[in-house]
Design a protein around this motif. Structure first.
Motif, PDB file in Angstrom:
ATOM      1  N   ASN A  47     -11.964  31.588  -4.845  1.00  0.00           N
ATOM      2  CA  ASN A  47     -11.616  31.583  -3.278  1.00  0.00           C
ATOM      3  C   ASN A  47     -10.342  30.334  -3.106  1.00  0.00           C
ATOM      4  OD1 ASN A  47     -13.664  33.226  -2.313  1.00  0.00           O
ATOM      5  ND2 ASN A  47     -15.202  31.400  -2.557  1.00  0.00           N
ATOM      6  N   ILE A  49      -9.420  28.178   0.385  1.00  0.00           N
ATOM      7  CA  ILE A  49      -9.436  27.049   1.546  1.00  0.00           C
ATOM      8  C   ILE A  49      -8.411  26.516   2.289  1.00  0.00           C
ATOM      9  CG2 ILE A  49     -11.641  26.785   2.622  1.00  0.00           C
ATOM     10  CD1 ILE A  49     -13.605  26.821   0.317  1.00  0.00           C
ATOM     11  N   HIS A  68      -9.137  31.701   3.021  1.00  0.00           N
ATOM     12  CA  HIS A  68     -10.087  31.659   4.085  1.00  0.00           C
ATOM     13  C   HIS A  68      -9.047  30.840   4.880  1.00  0.00           C
ATOM     14  CE1 HIS A  68     -14.522  32.482   2.797  1.00  0.00           C
ATOM     15  NE2 HIS A  68     -13.865  32.457   1.268  1.00  0.00           N
TER      16      HIS A  68
END
Length: 560
Positions: A47, A49, A68
């Motif tokens: 991920n 972020i 994200h």
């Protein structure tokens, strides 16, 4: 000077973009977003972020990574994401409070998208020669144009890309190299074409690559110096499709066909040295036979058509590759015709095409045989043909390859018989090549007779005939035939000399008789002596004629 752009965030709750152009100019900062600008973009695999004061509301999946992010930051710069987010495209789905979008086939993948995200959030981004092409293509994929925001990513990457292509020779090749992994996009956005035209212009107008560097900011000046081959090495590193694009651009610039042909030959010889066309169990590079076939056909198609623009030896190598790869028969015919037209001016070294592997003969004779047969077919309709030049060339070629122990008798015999008799003034050089082949292949039996069948007594010089008679490598039947013919020839010569002697004596007698008549001197003794001489000469002639008849009968029995 740093080759790139830098993007920074402020600490006042707003975002400013500081764009430094290659010339050093700074544009005025432009306010983009409210205070949800991330403090950082953190990576916790798989991920990414965006950390900020407000929660993220958008998840974008690129490959195996999830980004994200905030909707507003992204859609304000990308028309593509704007449609997916606000028009609910078929590729979107909800996951909790965040909207999830999956992007497939993004040029440059997650690496490019990471730079796009940083650009949208105003985080520092370094645009370099290595990432400019995938980032430029990604910007077009995401539709990050000036219609949404002034100074958007397309315009920024376009400015830097143009600067590199126009100013740096080496960077232009690096750009082409980086575009290989995203060829469809690079071709559609004309990156390859622009780089090719820049290379062609520089190759045709400046004999020194040192003028085309990023460090040298002086204006490029055109020169009238003759074009040299300084650019061959750089161009030879290109992939086949990019190389063809460059060659076509150079051809449009009007470069000399000999230089263009030399460049193609230089690239092809490097390529030939790297591939084996499946002759070995392992090939040096993982390229399919189909790609080999396409590459060979492309090379043939871009060859300059002017006479002597490429060498005969290179065309034979291309022909060999084409036969092995089973390329288009029409292209094979084109190559055969070009080589056939060059044969009369070729040297033996031009015909030497090496084979690979220990089990094969040293040189590929089949490709030369194809060309010779093509030449013979067209020789009758070409009134300006010079077959004797080709005959001398082939005899020299046969002499050169005769020592090869792996050369089969069938191949050698086919080459010997490829040309008609009228292509040679005499067969002395042909006999020399045959003798060398028999010496290198002492275990031949029936093939020995087949190979020597082309030798004819009347087409050899006296020295060559004497060598044949004493040569124990030749079939016994041939040496016997030559020996009998030599004896007949000697007998005929003696008969001819005797006839000449008789005529000479007769003329002498007539002159003496006239003198005797004039002087009225009659010497019976001298006349009797002369008559005896004549009788003796007649008896000698009868003996010689009888010997001739016996030799002819022996020759007939031997032939039967």
């Amino acid at each position: 000077m740093r080759k790139g752009f830098q993007f920074d965030k402020t600490t006042m709750g707003i975002t400013s973009i500081h764009c430094q152009s290659p010339s050093g100019e700074k544009h005025k900062p432009r306010v983009l977003l409210p205070a949800n600008v991330p403090h950082s973009l953190q990576r916790t695999p798989p991920n990414w972020i965006a950390r900020s004061n407000s929660p993220t509301d958008l998840i974008i999946q690129v490959g195996d990574s999830n980004f994200h992010l905030h909707k507003l930051a992204m859609v304000s710069r990308s028309e593509y994401l704007n449609r997916l987010v606000f028009q609910r495209g078929s590729n979107t789905e909800k996951a909790g409070d965040s909207l999830t979008i999956q992007i497939k086939k993004l040029p440059g993948g997650k690496k490019s998208f990471e730079s796009v995200v940083k650009f949208c959030y105003g985080i520092k981004v370094d645009i370099t020669v290595a990432n400019i092409v995938p980032l430029y293509c990604a910007a077009h994929f995401l539709e990050m144009s000036e219609d949404l925001e002034e100074g958007n990513l397309i315009s920024k990457t376009e400015a830097f890309l143009t600067f590199l292509i126009l100013s740096s020779w080496k960077d232009t090749f690096r750009i082409l190299k980086s575009s290989e992994s995203i060829s469809p996009w690079a071709n559609d956005l004309h990156i390859v074409k622009r780089c090719s035209e820049a290379i062609a212009w520089k190759a045709c107008t400046n004999p020194d690559a040192s003028s085309f560097t990023c460090e040298n900011e002086t204006p490029l000046s055109r020169t009238n110096n003759s074009v040299d081959n300084w650019w061959f090495e750089d161009v030879s590193c290109l992939r086949i499709d990019h190389f063809i694009e460059v060659i076509q651009s150079i051809k449009r610039c009007g470069i000399k066909p000999e230089i263009l042909g030399s460049c193609i030959e230089h690239w092809a010889r490097i390529w030939f040295s790297q591939v084996t066309f499946g002759l070995d169990k392992e090939t040096p590079i993982p390229i399919t036979l189909q790609l080999h076939r396409i590459s060979t056909e492309c090379l043939i198609n871009i060859l300059p058509s002017e006479e002597n623009s490429v060498t005969c030896n290179f065309l034979l190598h291309l022909l060999k590759a084409g036969v092995m790869l089973k390329i288009n028969p029409e292209l094979l015919c084109v190559l055969e015709r070009r080589v056939a037209l060059m044969l009369e001016k070729c040297r033996v070294s031009d015909l030497l095409v090496k084979n690979q592997g220990d089990k094969h003969c040293l040189y590929d004779v089949t490709v030369v045989l194809r060309v010779l047969r093509f030449y013979v077919c067209g020789m009758s309709s070409n009134h300006s043909a010079k077959p004797h030049s080709v005959g001398s060339l082939v005899d020299g070629y046969l002499t050169h390859i005769a020592r090869d122990e792996n050369l089969s008798a069938e191949s050698f015999k086919s080459l010997v018989e490829a040309l008609p008799q009228k292509a040679r003034y005499c067969d002395d050089n042909l006999y020399r090549a045959i003798d060398m082949y028999l010496k290198a292949h002492p275990n031949l039996e029936e093939d020995r007779t087949d190979i020597c069948r082309v030798l004819e007594y009347h087409r050899l010089s006296h020295e060559a005939r004497q060598h044949v008679i004493q040569n124990d490598r030749l079939p016994l039947k041939l040496t016997t035939e030559f020996l009998l013919l030599e004896q007949v020839n000697m007998a005929t010569s003696m008969t001819s000399n005797a006839s000449n002697y008789q005529r000479t004596n007769t003329q002498t007698i007539m002159r003496v008789n006239k003198d005797l008549e004039k002087r009225q001197i009659v010497n019976e003794q001298e006349i009797n002596v002369m008559r005896k001489d004549v009788e003796m000469i007649k008896s000698q002639l009868l003996e010689i004629y009888s010997c001739k008849i016996k030799l002819q009968n022996q020759l007939k029995r031997c032939i039967r």
